[in-house]
Design a protein around this motif. Sequence first.
Motif, PDB file in Angstrom:
ATOM      1  N   TYR A   1       0.822  -1.214   0.000  1.00  0.00           N
ATOM      2  CA  TYR A   1       0.000   0.000   0.000  1.00  0.00           C
ATOM      3  C   TYR A   1       0.863   1.275   0.000  1.00  0.00           C
ATOM      4  O   TYR A   1       0.691   2.142  -0.874  1.00  0.00           O
ATOM      5  N   PRO A   2       1.828   1.408   0.924  1.00  0.00           N
ATOM      6  CA  PRO A   2       2.717   2.587   0.821  1.00  0.00           C
ATOM      7  C   PRO A   2       3.452   2.665  -0.523  1.00  0.00           C
ATOM      8  O   PRO A   2       3.697   3.768  -1.030  1.00  0.00           O
ATOM      9  N   VAL A   3       3.758   1.522  -1.100  1.00  0.00           N
ATOM     10  CA  VAL A   3       4.425   1.525  -2.410  1.00  0.00           C
ATOM     11  C   VAL A   3       3.475   2.103  -3.468  1.00  0.00           C
ATOM     12  O   VAL A   3       3.885   2.858  -4.360  1.00  0.00           O
ATOM     13  N   ALA A   4       2.201   1.780  -3.344  1.00  0.00           N
ATOM     14  CA  ALA A   4       1.206   2.330  -4.278  1.00  0.00           C
ATOM     15  C   ALA A   4       1.141   3.856  -4.126  1.00  0.00           C
ATOM     16  O   ALA A   4       1.082   4.591  -5.118  1.00  0.00           O
ATOM     17  N   LEU A   5       1.169   4.329  -2.885  1.00  0.00           N
ATOM     18  CA  LEU A   5       1.142   5.783  -2.652  1.00  0.00           C
ATOM     19  C   LEU A   5       2.370   6.439  -3.278  1.00  0.00           C
ATOM     20  O   LEU A   5       2.287   7.510  -3.888  1.00  0.00           O
ATOM     21  N   GLU A   6       3.510   5.782  -3.137  1.00  0.00           N
ATOM     22  CA  GLU A   6       4.753   6.336  -3.672  1.00  0.00           C
ATOM     23  C   GLU A   6       4.734   6.328  -5.208  1.00  0.00           C
ATOM     24  O   GLU A   6       5.172   7.294  -5.843  1.00  0.00           O
ATOM     25  N   GLY A   7       4.224   5.262  -5.804  1.00  0.00           N
ATOM     26  CA  GLY A   7       4.128   5.199  -7.274  1.00  0.00           C
ATOM     27  C   GLY A   7       3.281   6.352  -7.797  1.00  0.00           C
ATOM     28  O   GLY A   7       3.614   6.998  -8.800  1.00  0.00           O
ATOM     29  N   ALA A   8       2.190   6.643  -7.096  1.00  0.00           N
ATOM     30  CA  ALA A   8       1.297   7.718  -7.526  1.00  0.00           C
ATOM     31  C   ALA A   8       1.961   9.085  -7.348  1.00  0.00           C
ATOM     32  O   ALA A   8       1.862   9.952  -8.217  1.00  0.00           O
ATOM     33  N   LEU A   9       2.653   9.261  -6.224  1.00  0.00           N
ATOM     34  CA  LEU A   9       3.328  10.549  -5.985  1.00  0.00           C
ATOM     35  C   LEU A   9       4.373  10.809  -7.068  1.00  0.00           C
ATOM     36  O   LEU A   9       4.468  11.922  -7.612  1.00  0.00           O
ATOM     37  N   LYS A  10       5.137   9.797  -7.407  1.00  0.00           N
ATOM     38  CA  LYS A  10       6.182   9.957  -8.418  1.00  0.00           C
ATOM     39  C   LYS A  10       5.568  10.399  -9.751  1.00  0.00           C
ATOM     40  O   LYS A  10       6.087  11.258 -10.444  1.00  0.00           O
ATOM     41  N   LEU A  11       4.463   9.761 -10.126  1.00  0.00           N
ATOM     42  CA  LEU A  11       3.839  10.084 -11.405  1.00  0.00           C
ATOM     43  C   LEU A  11       3.256  11.500 -11.399  1.00  0.00           C
ATOM     44  O   LEU A  11       3.363  12.237 -12.375  1.00  0.00           O
ATOM     45  N   LYS A  12       2.682  11.901 -10.279  1.00  0.00           N
ATOM     46  CA  LYS A  12       2.150  13.272 -10.170  1.00  0.00           C
ATOM     47  C   LYS A  12       3.274  14.276 -10.327  1.00  0.00           C
ATOM     48  O   LYS A  12       3.190  15.215 -11.089  1.00  0.00           O
ATOM     49  N   GLU A  13       4.325  14.093  -9.525  1.00  0.00           N
ATOM     50  CA  GLU A  13       5.340  15.143  -9.454  1.00  0.00           C
ATOM     51  C   GLU A  13       6.186  15.225 -10.717  1.00  0.00           C
ATOM     52  O   GLU A  13       6.667  16.294 -11.061  1.00  0.00           O
ATOM     53  N   LEU A  14       6.371  14.091 -11.409  1.00  0.00           N
ATOM     54  CA  LEU A  14       7.251  14.111 -12.579  1.00  0.00           C
ATOM     55  C   LEU A  14       6.487  14.268 -13.884  1.00  0.00           C
ATOM     56  O   LEU A  14       6.913  14.999 -14.767  1.00  0.00           O
ATOM     57  N   ALA A  15       5.370  13.549 -14.012  1.00  0.00           N
ATOM     58  CA  ALA A  15       4.651  13.539 -15.292  1.00  0.00           C
ATOM     59  C   ALA A  15       3.431  14.454 -15.267  1.00  0.00           C
ATOM     60  O   ALA A  15       2.744  14.589 -16.281  1.00  0.00           O
ATOM     61  N   TYR A  16       3.172  15.093 -14.129  1.00  0.00           N
ATOM     62  CA  TYR A  16       2.036  16.006 -13.966  1.00  0.00           C
ATOM     63  C   TYR A  16       0.731  15.327 -14.376  1.00  0.00           C
ATOM     64  O   TYR A  16      -0.136  15.921 -15.030  1.00  0.00           O
ATOM     65  N   MET A  17       0.624  14.067 -13.998  1.00  0.00           N
ATOM     66  CA  MET A  17      -0.582  13.303 -14.327  1.00  0.00           C
ATOM     67  C   MET A  17      -1.395  13.082 -13.076  1.00  0.00           C
ATOM     68  O   MET A  17      -0.852  12.996 -11.973  1.00  0.00           O
ATOM     69  N   HIS A  18      -2.687  12.925 -13.274  1.00  0.00           N
ATOM     70  CA  HIS A  18      -3.510  12.577 -12.131  1.00  0.00           C
ATOM     71  C   HIS A  18      -3.233  11.121 -11.757  1.00  0.00           C
ATOM     72  O   HIS A  18      -3.351  10.219 -12.590  1.00  0.00           O
ATOM     73  N   ALA A  19      -2.809  10.906 -10.542  1.00  0.00           N
ATOM     74  CA  ALA A  19      -2.488   9.558 -10.095  1.00  0.00           C
ATOM     75  C   ALA A  19      -2.900   9.422  -8.641  1.00  0.00           C
ATOM     76  O   ALA A  19      -2.734  10.349  -7.848  1.00  0.00           O
ATOM     77  N   GLU A  20      -3.441   8.269  -8.307  1.00  0.00           N
ATOM     78  CA  GLU A  20      -3.877   8.032  -6.920  1.00  0.00           C
ATOM     79  C   GLU A  20      -3.433   6.651  -6.485  1.00  0.00           C
ATOM     80  O   GLU A  20      -3.505   5.695  -7.268  1.00  0.00           O
ATOM     81  N   GLY A  21      -3.009   6.547  -5.249  1.00  0.00           N
ATOM     82  CA  GLY A  21      -2.704   5.240  -4.681  1.00  0.00           C
ATOM     83  C   GLY A  21      -3.792   4.871  -3.688  1.00  0.00           C
ATOM     84  O   GLY A  21      -4.240   5.732  -2.922  1.00  0.00           O
ATOM     85  N   PHE A  22      -4.228   3.626  -3.739  1.00  0.00           N
ATOM     86  CA  PHE A  22      -5.275   3.170  -2.820  1.00  0.00           C
ATOM     87  C   PHE A  22      -4.881   1.867  -2.159  1.00  0.00           C
ATOM     88  O   PHE A  22      -4.190   1.044  -2.756  1.00  0.00           O
ATOM     89  N   ALA A  23      -5.415   1.660  -0.956  1.00  0.00           N
ATOM     90  CA  ALA A  23      -5.377   0.327  -0.362  1.00  0.00           C
ATOM     91  C   ALA A  23      -6.433  -0.471  -1.127  1.00  0.00           C
ATOM     92  O   ALA A  23      -7.590  -0.032  -1.229  1.00  0.00           O
TER      93      ALA A  23
END
Length: 367
Positions: free
Chosen positions: A231-253
Amino acid sequence: EKGGHDYFMLKEIEEQPEALANTLRGHFSDGVVLDEQRLSEQDLRDIGKVFVVACGTAYHAGLLAKYAIEHWCRIPVEVELASEFRYRDPVLGRDTLVVAISQSGETADTLEAVRHARTQHARVLAISNTNGSQIPRESDAVLYTHAGPEIGVAATKTFLAQIAANYLVGLALAQARGTKYPEELEREFEELAAMPEAVRSALSTVEQTRELAERFSEAKAVLFLGRHVGYPVALEGALKLKELAYMHAEGFAAGELKHGPIALIEDGLPVVVNMPSNKGNSQLHAKLVSNIREIQARGAHTIVIAEEGDDVVRPFADEIIEVPAVPTLLQPLVSAVPLQVLAAEVARNRGYDVDKPRNLAKSVTVE
Ligand code: F6R
């Protein structure tokens, strides 16, 4: 200087095995060795509650500390964003250990959280990548992540090093409290020490992930799912995509899907799923397979990060990226790798500066 790469971040992703090895080196010999230690054995033994405070990626590393410390030490652990912690009235005292995680060691909110904790007589242990920075200077104990300087604004190798450092703190507490025998501590440490090699082999997914990124660079949004340490890995994957690719990304349990997020699933939406080990935790594995089936039935395009040889999930995955099989708690160290590469490559395909994303600074010294 970029090691033959177009941008530093890819070089830093590839340096992760060394970052881990250097962080572990010297930190274990007949038990965990901290870099600075102004707490007595008795102070550590008396700890009855742990708060982990951090921001951004360091917070995601912190979330993982809870799984390890509660499991190994039987001490309750709360993980909180430093910017939230400092503005409420957390219950702190001499028997509280506040673990402050900060790559730069200068993040304003984390520093203020440390200062607040100290006014309440809590013990503070800092995890930082920067020797002599402010947060370590104001802490009672310090464990440095020796990841080396990170040029890319997005944290990568320091994230993996922070995860390893958290686990070392967990082992130090288990040792002080006697919740693990010395042989058990040593075995846990040996598993950690095998991770630089495992991460090196996870790097063999870079090419495949780059190809995948080409196909998803124009997606409107990407969702990330995981359970337990996934789950934290999912949050991190989403944060990376937001900050670098400026895409809407969400991590969920993944267990939360039915409580709302499943309404987001539509035809062709890429959903990245972190699979737990089929051997390590078959019950969780089965739950995630059923989550994948639910979202696939609603049109999601599933990108599954699974352990090598996971033939159970394969028929249900539209894409599969295989990472080495490792013990459950250590899985984030390998599964984060393709997510970092995915974000960087999608950003590059979209024409953005991977190392210097807009509006972001490497060290956030204002609140
Ligand atoms: C994301 C990122 C940030 C930092 C955060 C905390 O890639 O780098 O989210 O993790 O600003 O920074 P430190 O660890 O220096 O306190």
